[in-house]
Design a protein around this motif. Structure first.
Motif, PDB file in Angstrom:
ATOM      1  N   ARG A 187       0.832  -1.210   0.000  1.00  0.00           N
ATOM      2  CA  ARG A 187       0.000   0.000   0.000  1.00  0.00           C
ATOM      3  C   ARG A 187       0.862   1.254   0.000  1.00  0.00           C
ATOM      4  NH1 ARG A 187      -3.545  -3.095   3.594  1.00  0.00           N
ATOM      5  NH2 ARG A 187      -5.489  -3.558   2.443  1.00  0.00           N
ATOM      6  N   ALA A 188       1.954   1.228   0.775  1.00  0.00           N
ATOM      7  CA  ALA A 188       2.844   2.394   0.818  1.00  0.00           C
ATOM      8  C   ALA A 188       3.467   2.637  -0.552  1.00  0.00           C
ATOM      9  CB  ALA A 188       3.928   2.183   1.861  1.00  0.00           C
ATOM     10  N   ALA A 189       3.858   1.557  -1.221  1.00  0.00           N
ATOM     11  CA  ALA A 189       4.467   1.703  -2.536  1.00  0.00           C
ATOM     12  C   ALA A 189       3.459   2.213  -3.560  1.00  0.00           C
ATOM     13  CB  ALA A 189       5.046   0.363  -2.992  1.00  0.00           C
ATOM     14  N   LEU A 190       2.240   1.684  -3.499  1.00  0.00           N
ATOM     15  CA  LEU A 190       1.202   2.118  -4.438  1.00  0.00           C
ATOM     16  C   LEU A 190       0.766   3.550  -4.158  1.00  0.00           C
ATOM     17  CD1 LEU A 190      -0.885  -1.181  -4.469  1.00  0.00           C
ATOM     18  CD2 LEU A 190       0.442  -0.259  -6.386  1.00  0.00           C
ATOM     19  N   ASP A 191       0.633   3.892  -2.872  1.00  0.00           N
ATOM     20  CA  ASP A 191       0.263   5.267  -2.514  1.00  0.00           C
ATOM     21  C   ASP A 191       1.355   6.250  -2.894  1.00  0.00           C
ATOM     22  OD1 ASP A 191      -2.085   4.272  -1.512  1.00  0.00           O
ATOM     23  OD2 ASP A 191      -1.452   4.325   0.591  1.00  0.00           O
ATOM     24  N   GLY A 192       2.591   5.757  -2.986  1.00  0.00           N
ATOM     25  CA  GLY A 192       3.701   6.621  -3.377  1.00  0.00           C
ATOM     26  C   GLY A 192       3.772   6.874  -4.869  1.00  0.00           C
TER      27      GLY A 192
ATOM     28  N   ALA B  46       9.498  -3.717  -6.281  1.00  0.00           N
ATOM     29  CA  ALA B  46      10.238  -3.075  -5.190  1.00  0.00           C
ATOM     30  C   ALA B  46      10.046  -3.831  -3.876  1.00  0.00           C
ATOM     31  CB  ALA B  46       9.784  -1.627  -5.042  1.00  0.00           C
ATOM     32  N   VAL B  47       8.816  -4.247  -3.595  1.00  0.00           N
ATOM     33  CA  VAL B  47       8.550  -4.965  -2.345  1.00  0.00           C
ATOM     34  C   VAL B  47       9.159  -6.359  -2.376  1.00  0.00           C
ATOM     35  CG1 VAL B  47       6.720  -5.913  -0.880  1.00  0.00           C
ATOM     36  CG2 VAL B  47       6.487  -3.611  -1.844  1.00  0.00           C
ATOM     37  N   ALA B  48       9.119  -6.997  -3.531  1.00  0.00           N
ATOM     38  CA  ALA B  48       9.737  -8.329  -3.646  1.00  0.00           C
ATOM     39  C   ALA B  48      11.230  -8.251  -3.376  1.00  0.00           C
ATOM     40  CB  ALA B  48       9.470  -8.910  -5.033  1.00  0.00           C
ATOM     41  N   GLU B  49      11.886  -7.211  -3.901  1.00  0.00           N
ATOM     42  CA  GLU B  49      13.322  -7.058  -3.673  1.00  0.00           C
ATOM     43  C   GLU B  49      13.620  -6.779  -2.206  1.00  0.00           C
ATOM     44  OE1 GLU B  49      17.110  -4.313  -5.117  1.00  0.00           O
ATOM     45  OE2 GLU B  49      15.186  -4.155  -6.146  1.00  0.00           O
ATOM     46  N   ALA B  50      12.773  -5.969  -1.559  1.00  0.00           N
ATOM     47  CA  ALA B  50      13.001  -5.597  -0.162  1.00  0.00           C
ATOM     48  C   ALA B  50      12.752  -6.758   0.791  1.00  0.00           C
ATOM     49  CB  ALA B  50      12.110  -4.418   0.213  1.00  0.00           C
ATOM     50  N   THR B  51      11.815  -7.628   0.464  1.00  0.00           N
ATOM     51  CA  THR B  51      11.443  -8.711   1.376  1.00  0.00           C
ATOM     52  C   THR B  51      12.074 -10.040   1.029  1.00  0.00           C
ATOM     53  OG1 THR B  51       9.469  -9.235   0.061  1.00  0.00           O
ATOM     54  CG2 THR B  51       9.217  -7.619   1.855  1.00  0.00           C
ATOM     55  N   GLY B  52      12.546 -10.179  -0.212  1.00  0.00           N
ATOM     56  CA  GLY B  52      13.099 -11.453  -0.637  1.00  0.00           C
ATOM     57  C   GLY B  52      12.036 -12.456  -1.045  1.00  0.00           C
ATOM     58  N   LEU B  53      10.772 -12.032  -1.072  1.00  0.00           N
ATOM     59  CA  LEU B  53       9.681 -12.930  -1.468  1.00  0.00           C
ATOM     60  C   LEU B  53       9.647 -13.072  -2.988  1.00  0.00           C
ATOM     61  CD1 LEU B  53       6.844 -11.649   0.902  1.00  0.00           C
ATOM     62  CD2 LEU B  53       8.103 -13.799   1.099  1.00  0.00           C
ATOM     63  N   PRO B  54       9.124 -14.181  -3.497  1.00  0.00           N
ATOM     64  CA  PRO B  54       9.009 -14.351  -4.944  1.00  0.00           C
ATOM     65  C   PRO B  54       8.183 -13.231  -5.568  1.00  0.00           C
ATOM     66  CG  PRO B  54       8.596 -16.421  -3.815  1.00  0.00           C
ATOM     67  CD  PRO B  54       8.653 -15.367  -2.753  1.00  0.00           C
ATOM     68  N   ARG B  55       8.649 -12.715  -6.681  1.00  0.00           N
ATOM     69  CA  ARG B  55       7.970 -11.575  -7.308  1.00  0.00           C
ATOM     70  C   ARG B  55       6.545 -11.936  -7.727  1.00  0.00           C
ATOM     71  NH1 ARG B  55      11.047  -7.741 -11.555  1.00  0.00           N
ATOM     72  NH2 ARG B  55      12.403  -7.751  -9.725  1.00  0.00           N
ATOM     73  N   ARG B  56       6.355 -13.163  -8.194  1.00  0.00           N
ATOM     74  CA  ARG B  56       5.005 -13.558  -8.608  1.00  0.00           C
ATOM     75  C   ARG B  56       4.036 -13.525  -7.436  1.00  0.00           C
ATOM     76  NH1 ARG B  56       4.350 -18.854 -12.254  1.00  0.00           N
ATOM     77  NH2 ARG B  56       5.549 -17.457 -13.612  1.00  0.00           N
ATOM     78  N   GLN B  57       4.506 -13.998  -6.267  1.00  0.00           N
ATOM     79  CA  GLN B  57       3.653 -13.992  -5.075  1.00  0.00           C
ATOM     80  C   GLN B  57       3.289 -12.571  -4.674  1.00  0.00           C
ATOM     81  OE1 GLN B  57       5.411 -15.951  -1.671  1.00  0.00           O
ATOM     82  NE2 GLN B  57       4.132 -14.830  -0.227  1.00  0.00           N
ATOM     83  N   VAL B  58       4.260 -11.684  -4.675  1.00  0.00           N
ATOM     84  CA  VAL B  58       4.010 -10.293  -4.281  1.00  0.00           C
ATOM     85  C   VAL B  58       3.098  -9.615  -5.294  1.00  0.00           C
ATOM     86  CG1 VAL B  58       5.099  -8.073  -3.789  1.00  0.00           C
ATOM     87  CG2 VAL B  58       6.219 -10.189  -3.070  1.00  0.00           C
ATOM     88  N   TYR B  59       3.309  -9.880  -6.567  1.00  0.00           N
ATOM     89  CA  TYR B  59       2.467  -9.275  -7.602  1.00  0.00           C
ATOM     90  C   TYR B  59       1.020  -9.732  -7.450  1.00  0.00           C
ATOM     91  CZ  TYR B  59       0.780  -7.827 -12.185  1.00  0.00           C
ATOM     92  OH  TYR B  59       0.055  -7.243 -13.201  1.00  0.00           O
ATOM     93  N   GLY B  60       0.850 -11.022  -7.153  1.00  0.00           N
ATOM     94  CA  GLY B  60      -0.513 -11.530  -6.963  1.00  0.00           C
ATOM     95  C   GLY B  60      -1.212 -10.850  -5.794  1.00  0.00           C
ATOM     96  N   ARG B  61      -0.493 -10.631  -4.683  1.00  0.00           N
ATOM     97  CA  ARG B  61      -1.079  -9.970  -3.535  1.00  0.00           C
ATOM     98  C   ARG B  61      -1.383  -8.502  -3.857  1.00  0.00           C
ATOM     99  NH1 ARG B  61      -4.799 -10.359  -0.136  1.00  0.00           N
ATOM    100  NH2 ARG B  61      -4.587  -8.885   1.593  1.00  0.00           N
ATOM    101  N   ALA B  62      -0.470  -7.842  -4.615  1.00  0.00           N
ATOM    102  CA  ALA B  62      -0.709  -6.447  -4.991  1.00  0.00           C
ATOM    103  C   ALA B  62      -1.952  -6.332  -5.879  1.00  0.00           C
ATOM    104  CB  ALA B  62       0.510  -5.904  -5.721  1.00  0.00           C
ATOM    105  N   LEU B  63      -2.132  -7.280  -6.782  1.00  0.00           N
ATOM    106  CA  LEU B  63      -3.302  -7.282  -7.644  1.00  0.00           C
ATOM    107  C   LEU B  63      -4.582  -7.443  -6.824  1.00  0.00           C
ATOM    108  CD1 LEU B  63      -4.080  -7.171 -10.637  1.00  0.00           C
ATOM    109  CD2 LEU B  63      -3.921  -9.661 -10.694  1.00  0.00           C
ATOM    110  N   ALA B  64      -4.509  -8.316  -5.798  1.00  0.00           N
ATOM    111  CA  ALA B  64      -5.680  -8.504  -4.935  1.00  0.00           C
ATOM    112  C   ALA B  64      -6.012  -7.237  -4.166  1.00  0.00           C
ATOM    113  CB  ALA B  64      -5.410  -9.653  -3.954  1.00  0.00           C
TER     114      ALA B  64
END
Length: 308
Positions: free
Chosen positions: A270-275, A285-303
């Motif tokens: 939310r902070a990244a999107l609001d920015g 950006a969040v995937a790189e910061a957290t080390g989580l798979p980019r696909r997983q983070v993208y799916g959550r961002a889409l939701a």
């Protein structure tokens, strides 16, 4: 049982190979042979390494005094030719010309395996580019010895050589390593350091990488060999007042697994999107910061976008 059978088959195959080994090994044929030399204990010079040095038309060495003393101890008399960082460019054409003529040349650094933080890379690269024979006699290596003695995960590992001696460039390289770790790198780090810079390097590593298990190995294979284990801050404090003596290798454990909860992930997105970042850029950006798979983070961002 299958593993035992495979092991027996492997040993049998090795025995057959040794029994049928040709009288001439690659190290005795024309070309360039990289010869590993002792890192401290002179008894670690292998018989094959000694043969390669003895039968060479010339030995290229980092310091003729060091290699000369080693050869003299074994009663070897051979022409020595200096090859180091300051003259490698000048020597390169001459050495290549000798290799083209069919000379047998050996390359030895002061200690350990050539090219590993030692001269010779430009020569090897040039010889390979011309299709000239290049082989090696393996042997002692300080980085691998320290890694195996550290008690830290042996693989994967990343060998860094020497970090920059000045504080600014050193901090930037460490920051780059940390960024790579956030992007998914999880490897044990192995590096060399001069004794008088050990304390500041350990402090910089502690500041940039955090409280992480590490080991300092010194005087490997020698009489006063020592491996000191602890955290980066502990080792930095230990050597702040009294630098270690002798050759030093530092080994740093991989980063701990970072667990990111669902609420934390959502707040970061939310902070990244609001920015003002796009959906794709925010997820990256969040995937790189957290080390989580980019696909997983993208799916959550889409939701989150769909939820409004």
């Amino acid at each position: 049982m299958a593993g035992q059978a495979e092991g027996q088959a492997g040993r049998s195959g090795l025995a057959d190979e040794l029994a049928s080994e040709p009288p001439e090994s690659p190290a005795s044929l024309p070309g360039l042979t990289l010869v590993a030399t002792p890192i401290g204990n002179l008894g670690d010079l292998s018989p094959r390494a000694l043969t390669a040095l003895r039968t060479a038309d010339a030995v290229l060495c980092e310091d003729t005094r060091v290699t000369g003393a080693l050869l003299a101890r074994h009663g070897v008399s051979v022409a020595l030719q200096p090859l180091h960082d300051h003259n490698e460019s000048v020597q390169l054409p001459r050495v290549l010309a000798r290799l083209r003529r069919g000379d047998r040349l050996a390359l030895a650094s002061d200690a350990g395996t050539p090219l590993v933080s030692d001269p010779g890379y430009r020569l090897v690269r040039a010889a390979i580019a011309e299709g000239l024979p290049v082989t090696a006699v393996p042997g002692p290596n300080a980085a691998l010895t320290a890694l195996t003695l550290s008690g830290l995960p042996p693989h994967p590992f990343l060998f860094l050589g020497f970090l920059p001696p000045r504080a600014g460039p050193r901090a930037r390289q460490i920051a780059g390593l940390r960024a790579a770790e956030r992007a998914g790198l999880a490897a044990t780090l192995v590096l060399y350091e001069a004794p008088h810079r050990v304390a500041e390097t350990l402090a910089a590593l502690a500041e940039g990488l955090g409280e992480r298990p590490a080991a300092l190995a010194r005087e490997l294979t020698k009489r006063f060999e020592e491996v000191v284990r602890g955290t980066l801050p502990e080792l930095a404090a230990r050597y702040a007042e009294a630098p270690p003596l002798g050759e030093v290798v530092l080994v740093v454990g991989p980063p701990p697994e970072e667990t990111v909860g669902e609420e934390d992930l959502d707040s970061r997105l939310r902070a990244a999107l609001d920015g003002g970042l796009s959906l794709r850029d925010a997820a990256a950006a969040v995937a790189e910061a957290t080390g989580l798979p980019r696909r997983q983070v993208y799916g959550r961002a889409l939701a989150l976008m769909r939820e409004g």
